[in-house]
Scaffold this active site. Structure first.
Site: not given
Length: 263
Positions: A47-49, A75
């Site tokens: 979902s995210e880097t 997060h």
């Protein structure tokens, strides 16, 4: 010339591996082109880097989904702080992150609990398109609101658990996410978050949506300290507080992997 970059992956808002929300963290000495960061995020396909660089007594921080750079991510901020504290020998108990659109974000550590200090984002009434109700699974909410994302409030936790969205339809309706929430059975409130337009059908645990949820439920329940679960398959737990125009979110994190990227 090939560049070698360190990379870590962390499960955030959980104290167990394979729970919470995975985020990749890539420390940099200086910024690389945004196009390269976007390719790395797409290759990671979570979902995210998060990417960060040191800047005096603080860090600059950016977050990328597999498809675009996002304005706020809880997060992955927690994951970045966890790596600084546990892997990169950050010695203080408080970290300041400067961001492009969300201002300065602070993370503090007490034992194994991290607390994020984020801006509150109160929601306002919104007229929901009929197509959205169909795409979310046909269940009508009791209330529809919006800040960055559309927020649908339901009667009870079972309504949230049993929603079965049509993700391809959702992706066509709104480029931002759809947040669903209700009062919890064994906590103050529960939520789920769908953002298929960003390449994420369901985000496991979402700090940024709690910038909306905390002020809403604090007013609804008449208290400023709240306990929340995001009831995705991986599930995440948050201890929350409304503090004026800020929200505090506390949670755990565990390191899953560390390695190197070659670009």
């Amino acid at each position: 010339m090939m560049i070698k970059l360190p990379i870590y992956q962390v499960d955030a808002f959980t104290n167990q591996l394979f729970g919470g929300n995975p985020a990749a963290v890539v420390p940099l000495d200086q910024w690389i082109p945004a196009s390269e960061m976007q390719k790395i995020a797409a290759e990671n396909n979570i979902s995210e880097t998060a990417f960060f660089i040191p800047q005096g007594d603080h860090y600059e921080l950016r977050w990328f989904t597999p498809t675009f750079e996002i304005d706020l991510c809880g997060h992955a901020t927690l994951a970045t702080a966890h790596i600084l504290f546990t892997e990169l020998n950050y010695a203080k108990d408080e970290i300041h992150f400067h961001t492009l659109k969300a201002g300065t974000l602070t993370v503090t550590r007490k034992d194994d609990l991290y607390t994020l200090d984020f801006p509150a984002r109160p929601v306002a009434a919104f007229e929901v398109p009929d197509a959205l109700i169909d795409a979310i699974g046909g269940k009508k909410p009791t209330e529809v609101l919006r800040a960055r994302d559309i927020m649908l409030v339901y009667e009870n936790e079972e309504d949230i658990k049993h929603l079965k969205p049509d993700f391809s339809a959702l992706a066509k309706i709104d480029k931002d996410g759809v947040l669903v929430t209700a009062k919890g059975n064994n906590c103050d409130f529960v939520s789920r978050f769908f953002i298929p337009a960003a390449g994420i059908n369901e985000d496991p645990v979402t700090g940024s949506t709690h910038c909306n949820l905390i002020p809403y439920w604090a007013e609804k329940l008449g208290k400023n300290q709240l306990h929340a679960f995001q009831i995705s398959e991986r599930k995440g737990e948050l201890w929350c507080e409304l503090k004026g125009d800020r929200v505090l979110m506390s949670g755990n994190a565990v390191t899953y992997l560390k390695g190197e990227i070659y670009i």
